[in-house]
Design a protein around this motif. Structure first.
Motif, mmCIF file in Angstrom:
data_model
loop_
_atom_site.group_PDB
_atom_site.id
_atom_site.type_symbol
_atom_site.label_atom_id
_atom_site.label_comp_id
_atom_site.label_asym_id
_atom_site.label_seq_id
_atom_site.Cartn_x
_atom_site.Cartn_y
_atom_site.Cartn_z
ATOM 1 N N PRO A 1 0.762 -1.189 -0.049
ATOM 2 C CA PRO A 1 0.111 0.024 -0.078
ATOM 3 C C PRO A 1 1.054 1.228 0.073
ATOM 4 O O PRO A 1 1.912 1.225 0.929
ATOM 5 N N ASP A 2 0.143 2.154 -0.673
ATOM 6 C CA ASP A 2 0.933 3.727 -0.521
ATOM 7 C C ASP A 2 0.461 4.342 0.506
ATOM 8 O O ASP A 2 -0.488 5.214 0.460
ATOM 9 N N TYR A 3 1.178 4.195 1.751
ATOM 10 C CA TYR A 3 0.295 4.644 2.922
ATOM 11 C C TYR A 3 0.621 6.134 3.171
ATOM 12 O O TYR A 3 0.044 6.931 3.844
ATOM 13 N N GLY A 4 1.413 6.790 2.013
ATOM 14 C CA GLY A 4 1.923 8.231 2.067
ATOM 15 C C GLY A 4 3.129 8.565 2.568
ATOM 16 O O GLY A 4 3.885 7.765 3.461
ATOM 17 N N GLY A 5 3.842 9.481 1.770
ATOM 18 C CA GLY A 5 5.127 10.129 2.158
ATOM 19 C C GLY A 5 6.221 9.047 1.966
ATOM 20 O O GLY A 5 7.306 9.292 2.259
ATOM 21 N N ILE A 6 6.121 8.071 0.947
ATOM 22 C CA ILE A 6 7.008 7.260 0.662
ATOM 23 C C ILE A 6 7.606 7.807 -0.591
ATOM 24 O O ILE A 6 7.142 7.967 -1.683
ATOM 25 N N GLU A 7 8.977 7.927 -0.670
ATOM 26 C CA GLU A 7 9.720 8.611 -1.907
ATOM 27 C C GLU A 7 10.261 7.608 -2.571
ATOM 28 O O GLU A 7 10.728 6.698 -2.364
ATOM 29 N N LEU A 8 10.019 7.753 -4.104
ATOM 30 C CA LEU A 8 10.624 6.826 -5.141
ATOM 31 C C LEU A 8 11.360 7.793 -6.113
ATOM 32 O O LEU A 8 10.823 8.657 -6.360
ATOM 33 N N ILE B 1 -6.504 4.142 1.637
ATOM 34 C CA ILE B 1 -5.201 3.318 2.061
ATOM 35 C C ILE B 1 -4.176 4.222 2.700
ATOM 36 O O ILE B 1 -3.624 3.670 3.416
ATOM 37 N N ALA B 2 -4.291 5.442 2.615
ATOM 38 C CA ALA B 2 -2.936 6.159 2.924
ATOM 39 C C ALA B 2 -3.443 6.640 4.354
ATOM 40 O O ALA B 2 -4.495 7.298 4.606
ATOM 41 N N ARG B 3 -2.498 6.457 5.259
ATOM 42 C CA ARG B 3 -2.953 6.548 6.686
ATOM 43 C C ARG B 3 -1.633 6.815 7.344
ATOM 44 O O ARG B 3 -0.513 6.378 6.834
ATOM 45 N N SER B 4 -1.561 7.396 8.837
ATOM 46 C CA SER B 4 -0.395 7.480 9.399
ATOM 47 C C SER B 4 0.099 6.236 10.142
ATOM 48 O O SER B 4 1.136 6.243 10.300
ATOM 49 N N HIS B 5 -0.962 5.074 10.236
ATOM 50 C CA HIS B 5 -0.417 3.839 10.449
ATOM 51 C C HIS B 5 -1.230 2.819 9.642
ATOM 52 O O HIS B 5 -2.224 3.335 9.484
ATOM 53 N N PRO B 6 -0.363 1.698 9.290
ATOM 54 C CA PRO B 6 -1.101 0.958 8.337
ATOM 55 C C PRO B 6 -2.387 0.632 9.180
ATOM 56 O O PRO B 6 -3.382 0.206 8.352
ATOM 57 N N TYR B 7 -2.627 0.030 10.391
ATOM 58 C CA TYR B 7 -3.775 -0.671 11.009
ATOM 59 C C TYR B 7 -4.616 0.113 11.940
ATOM 60 O O TYR B 7 -5.693 0.285 12.301
ATOM 61 N N GLN B 8 -3.694 1.166 12.758
ATOM 62 C CA GLN B 8 -4.280 1.794 13.975
ATOM 63 C C GLN B 8 -4.626 3.150 13.950
ATOM 64 O O GLN B 8 -3.816 4.186 13.175
ATOM 65 N N TRP C 1 -8.419 1.175 12.576
ATOM 66 C CA TRP C 1 -9.164 2.151 11.825
ATOM 67 C C TRP C 1 -10.480 1.532 11.634
ATOM 68 O O TRP C 1 -10.642 0.022 11.139
ATOM 69 N N ARG C 2 -11.668 2.074 11.467
ATOM 70 C CA ARG C 2 -12.944 1.466 11.426
ATOM 71 C C ARG C 2 -13.087 0.856 9.974
ATOM 72 O O ARG C 2 -13.854 -0.178 9.888
ATOM 73 N N ASP C 3 -12.541 1.172 8.932
ATOM 74 C CA ASP C 3 -12.748 0.764 7.628
ATOM 75 C C ASP C 3 -11.674 -0.190 6.780
ATOM 76 O O ASP C 3 -11.279 -0.143 5.880
ATOM 77 N N ASN C 4 -10.947 -0.787 8.111
ATOM 78 C CA ASN C 4 -9.686 -1.446 7.620
ATOM 79 C C ASN C 4 -10.150 -2.795 6.531
ATOM 80 O O ASN C 4 -9.256 -3.070 5.579
ATOM 81 N N ALA C 5 -11.329 -3.349 6.866
ATOM 82 C CA ALA C 5 -11.615 -4.266 5.852
ATOM 83 C C ALA C 5 -11.882 -3.624 4.392
ATOM 84 O O ALA C 5 -11.167 -4.027 3.289
#
Ligand code: ADP
Ligand code: GLC
Length: 460
Positions: free
Chosen positions: A42-49, A87-94, A101-105
């Protein structure tokens, strides 16, 4: 051979637990051994390529729009980052308050659908999925595509309401689980091979006690289920070169370990004496059994051992550990947090490493401890059985001490044995050196995965 390797975590980009290290370690070694690996996360955000290009995906309305950023990451090399709504969030799951996150599914089902769309766009020889976050991809991938799903932790299944069964793909019916949608049981039904992260865990999850409610779904697949032990990144975890340590050492000359030990004693305010120091580096969750340690701590004044814990997670557990540290300052210390630099010192400076896990699919920390000449005292569960032969049961090959059951009393008994046996310096050094001499790298596990891929691609 080219594979698509899908994961929700990848070290050092998105790390929650061992999945991140395992995904990074295995994919890097597969590349070293000549496999072309498209790592999709996932592109959680802030990842440089660098040298980035964009691939638009053909997605159904519920899951899209979806696109992939492909480019070079400075640590990982080529990387495919999937962007789908949410999908982009500060933490993958929490969330910041620690709840999921309520919408993890929704988030991971969209991510999985994007993995399927990517596979369809440019079909590889094989698809390798990891844990529930990627499980529903197979609902939308053609059945002719060879596939592997790895189980890093069966306790997390991502089960959610049955309405998803109308959406996730043409093969969705395999995901129906007692009226709900279970991304893992569906993947178990559809994958050509199911790999648990240790052979002993592969056996445990076939039992009602260890199967987290889905042992029957696994048993139904017979020989498609197997175990391949994880490795660790032995370049990153190398006491001879580790830049995070105050002093370096190796199996031929352990003297530098003393300097690390002193730094560890200072860090936790322990007296400078010969009493053995046992460390713990862990997520604070029920799985890791830290609560089993609490009754043992009350006896520390009578057992010659000091205990230092580095951990983050469950707030109630952290509270108990803070209270214990205040009550027994000379024998027990607790640092709350996730601290990579301190973790290296805790592996390098300790005499013993405690792992009171209730269950442990593989466990990486006992491998990191052994690599640094620190002797594991662990429960006899999961991958701990495969990696830590007990030094009393097997005097020639023993690498640590095992508690028969995950209980405080068995843990205390194993700790007692460890303290007594390692009081004999020759015996202690023998056990330390045996643990340090094992090749814990990904080289051999990656070869096992490649053998498996080759068999599946050949249609065997
Ligand atoms: P799990 O994935 O179940 O948490 P593993 O043993 O497989 O357990 O992997 C945990 C990884 O995370 C190890 O590399 C370990 O060193 C690291 N780790 C766990 N807790 C901490 C912490 N509090 N600080 C630093 N590193 C940690
Ligand atoms: C999970 C398990 C751990 C395993 C890791 C990597 O987080 O809890 O035992 O080592 O995955 O496979």
């Amino acid at each position: 051979m080219r594979i698509v390797f899908a994961t929700a975590e990848l070290s050092p980009i998105a790390t929650v637990g061992g999945l991140a290290s395992a995904a990074a370690g295995l994919s890097a070694e597969l590349r070293r051994q000549g496999v072309q690996v498209d790592i999709v996360m996932p592109d959680y955000g802030g990842i440089e390529l660098a040298d980035e290009r964009i691939i638009d995906l053909d997605m159904p309305e519920w899951a899209g729009p979806g696109r992939v950023r492909v480019g070079l990451h400075d640590k990982v090399g080529e990387l495919h980052l999937v962007d789908v709504p949410g999908i982009a969030r500060s933490h993958p799951y929490q969330q910041p308050n620690g709840e999921g996150w309520r919408d993890n599914a929704d988030r991971f089902f969209r991510f999985s659908r994007a993995v399927a769309a990517f596979v369809e766009l440019d079909p590889p020889d094989l698809v390798h999925l990891n844990d529930w976050h990627t499980g529903t991809a197979l609902a939308a991938i053609d059945e002719a595509m060879p596939s592997v799903v790895s189980i890093h932790n069966l306790a997390y299944q991502g089960t959610t309401d049955g309405s998803w069964l109308n959406a996730i793909g043409p093969r969705a019916r395999h995901y129906e689980w007692w009226g709900a949608t279970n991304p893992l049981t569906g993947a178990f039904a559809l994958a050509d091979a199911i790999v648990a992260v240790s052979p002993n865990y592969a056996a445990e999850i076939l039992t009602p006690e260890g199967g987290c409610g889905v042992h029957a779904a696994l048993a139904a697949r017979g020989p498609a289920l197997m175990g391949i032990l994880n490795g660790i990144d032995t370049d990153l975890w190398d006491p001879a070169t580790d830049p995070l340590l105050p002093a370096r050492f190796d199996v031929a000359d352990l003297s530098g370990k003393q300097t690390n030990r002193q730094a560890l004693l200072d860090r936790f305010g322990f007296a400078d004496d010969r009493v053995p120091v046992a460390t713990v580096v862990t997520r604070l969750t029920p799985q890791k059994g830290i609560d089993l340690l609490l009754p043992v701590l009350r006896l520390l004044a009578d057992v010659p051992v000091r205990v230092a814990v580095l951990g983050s997670g469950d707030e109630a557990l952290a509270h108990e550990l803070r209270m214990a540290a205040a009550a027994y300052p000379d024998e027990f210390g607790f640092v709350e947090g996730y601290d990579e630099a301190l973790s290296h010192l805790m592996f390098a400076g300790a005499d013993l490493f405690l792992m009171p896990s209730r269950f442990e699919p593989c466990g990486l920390t006992q491998l990191q401890a052994m690599r640094y000449g620190t002797i594991p005292v662990a429960t006899a569960v999961g991958g701990l059985v495969d990696t830590v032969p007990d030094a009393d049961a097997d005097v020639r090959n023993g690498r640590g001490f095992l508690a028969a059951q995950p209980t405080s009393i068995d843990l205390l008994a194993a700790l007692f044995r460890a303290v007594r046996r390692t009081g004999d310096n020759r015996r202690k050094t023998g056990i330390q050196k045996r643990g340090m001499s094992v090749d814990w790298s990904w080289a051999s596990p990656a070869r096992e995965y490649i053998d498996l891929y080759e068999r599946l691609v050949a249609g065997d």
